[in-house]
Scaffold this active site. Structure first.
Site, PDB file in Angstrom:
ATOM      1  N   THR A 186      -7.617  -0.774 -25.420  1.00  0.00           N
ATOM      2  CA  THR A 186      -7.088   0.448 -24.807  1.00  0.00           C
ATOM      3  C   THR A 186      -6.364   1.246 -25.884  1.00  0.00           C
ATOM      4  OG1 THR A 186      -6.867  -0.612 -22.645  1.00  0.00           O
ATOM      5  CG2 THR A 186      -5.559   1.371 -23.026  1.00  0.00           C
ATOM      6  N   VAL A 188      -4.138   4.169 -27.928  1.00  0.00           N
ATOM      7  CA  VAL A 188      -2.931   4.992 -27.968  1.00  0.00           C
ATOM      8  C   VAL A 188      -3.342   6.462 -28.097  1.00  0.00           C
ATOM      9  CG1 VAL A 188      -0.939   5.591 -29.423  1.00  0.00           C
ATOM     10  CG2 VAL A 188      -1.466   3.189 -28.939  1.00  0.00           C
ATOM     11  N   ILE A 196      -4.682  -3.235 -28.640  1.00  0.00           N
ATOM     12  CA  ILE A 196      -4.201  -1.856 -28.660  1.00  0.00           C
ATOM     13  C   ILE A 196      -4.938  -1.107 -29.767  1.00  0.00           C
ATOM     14  CG2 ILE A 196      -2.222  -0.343 -29.005  1.00  0.00           C
ATOM     15  CD1 ILE A 196      -2.131  -1.914 -26.385  1.00  0.00           C
ATOM     16  N   LYS A 197      -5.678  -0.069 -29.372  1.00  0.00           N
ATOM     17  CA  LYS A 197      -6.450   0.716 -30.341  1.00  0.00           C
ATOM     18  C   LYS A 197      -5.577   1.810 -30.943  1.00  0.00           C
ATOM     19  CE  LYS A 197     -10.795   1.956 -29.899  1.00  0.00           C
ATOM     20  NZ  LYS A 197     -12.020   2.568 -29.307  1.00  0.00           N
ATOM     21  N   ILE A 198      -5.648   1.913 -32.254  1.00  0.00           N
ATOM     22  CA  ILE A 198      -4.827   2.871 -32.997  1.00  0.00           C
ATOM     23  C   ILE A 198      -5.687   3.489 -34.091  1.00  0.00           C
ATOM     24  CG2 ILE A 198      -2.785   3.133 -34.472  1.00  0.00           C
ATOM     25  CD1 ILE A 198      -1.677   0.560 -33.143  1.00  0.00           C
TER      26      ILE A 198
END
EC number: 2.2.1.2
Length: 308
Positions: A88, A90, A124-126
């Site tokens: 998911t 950011v 967490i995708k960044i």
């Protein structure tokens, strides 16, 4: 006869690149990835209408919170039909603000936690900016694992490995797009610049014993996928997964540990920014990718705002 998809699964973890949980249930990947563009598409699916409505309840006018709640709600639905993890993302508009990335990542993890989803099922995708990589380094030390996306250059890959991030998503198709437009060449097979980029990164990581997972992303055709057979993971759209499932030809493993790779490269901020500046393709595609995700984030928020 064994399909190319089943052959690929023997040495590569197959991940679905979509927010459509019905498509995911159909193609049966291990993991799944989402991004603002995919969430915007998901918002138009009738099956997600109630998720949209639920996301705006009790948000007190905070459309950013509603957006995060929708992303997490989609993630929850996807996790019901996969055994692995959901990525998911950011908000891309925070890509150059380390502290803001950290705060948003913490909120996403908190929302998943409240929904009963453990950290072991979330990445967490960044965006792979300098600030994003530094934020990811901190999150990893906190036990929050990350997926560094919009990765187009060797400098980005080296910095991510040095930071100890869990996973990177080097893009293939968007690199191919840039070189095809710039040079007019229709690259195929091992000559594809996107394939060459991921191959170089994979060999570098394995030669230097980095634990960071390499997950090739952004595919335009089956050839690009086949040329990266053996990569740790590949995140593939459902339509290409279905084409692999329908093809019973032989699939040869292309990537494997043991190939020669370059010596470790440790970059400070100035060196990272200079190498990035020297790479016109990576500079342009990173900026373009962030802008596109930001625009789609704004469109998603407009949909949610209308429901507040």
């Amino acid at each position: 006869m064994t399909s190319k998809l089943e052959q690929l699964k023997q040495f590569t973890t197959v991940v679905a690149d979509t927010g459509d949980f019905e498509a995911i249930a159909r193609v049966k990947p291990v993991d799944a990835t989402t991004n603002p563009s995919l969430l915007l598409k998901a918002a138009a699916i009738p099956a997600y209408a109630e998720l949209l409505n639920a996301s705006v309840r009790d948000c007190k006018g905070d459309v950013g919170l509603a957006s995060d709640r929708f992303g997490v709600a989609v993630g929850q639905e996807i996790l019901k039909v996969i055994p692995g993890r959901i990525s998911t993302e950011v908000d891309a508009r925070l890509s150059f603000d380390q502290d803001a990335v950290l705060k948003r990542a913490h909120r996403l993890i908190e929302l998943y936690d409240k929904a009963g989803v453990g950290r072991d099922r979330v990445l967490i995708k960044i965006a792979s900016t300098w600030e994003g990589i530094r934020a990811a380094e901190i999150l990893e030390k906190e036990g929050i694992q990350t997926n560094l996306t919009l990765l187009f250059s060797f400098a980005q890959a080296a910095a991510c490995a040095d930071a100890g991030v869990f996973l990177i998503s080097p893009f293939v198709g968007r690199i191919y797009d840039w070189y095809k437009k710039a040079n007019g060449n229709d690259y195929t097979g091992a000559d594809d610049p996107g394939v060459q980029s991921v191959t170089r990164i994979y060999n570098y990581y394995k030669a230097n014993d980095y634990k960071t997972v390499v997950m090739g992303a952004s595919f335009r055709n089956l050839s690009q996928i086949e040329q990266l057979a053996g990569c740790d993971r590949l995140t593939i759209s459902p339509d290409l997964i279905e084409k692999l499932a329908a093809d019973t030809g032989k699939l040869e493993r292309k990537l494997a540990p043991g190939h020669a790779g370059e010596a470790r490269l440790s970059l400070n901020e100035a060196q990272f920014r200079w190498l990035s500046n020297e790479d016109a393709m990576a500079t342009e595609k990173l900026a373009e990718g962030i802008r596109q995700f930001a625009r789609d984030q704004e469109k998603l928020e407009a949909l949610l705002q209308a429901k507040l």
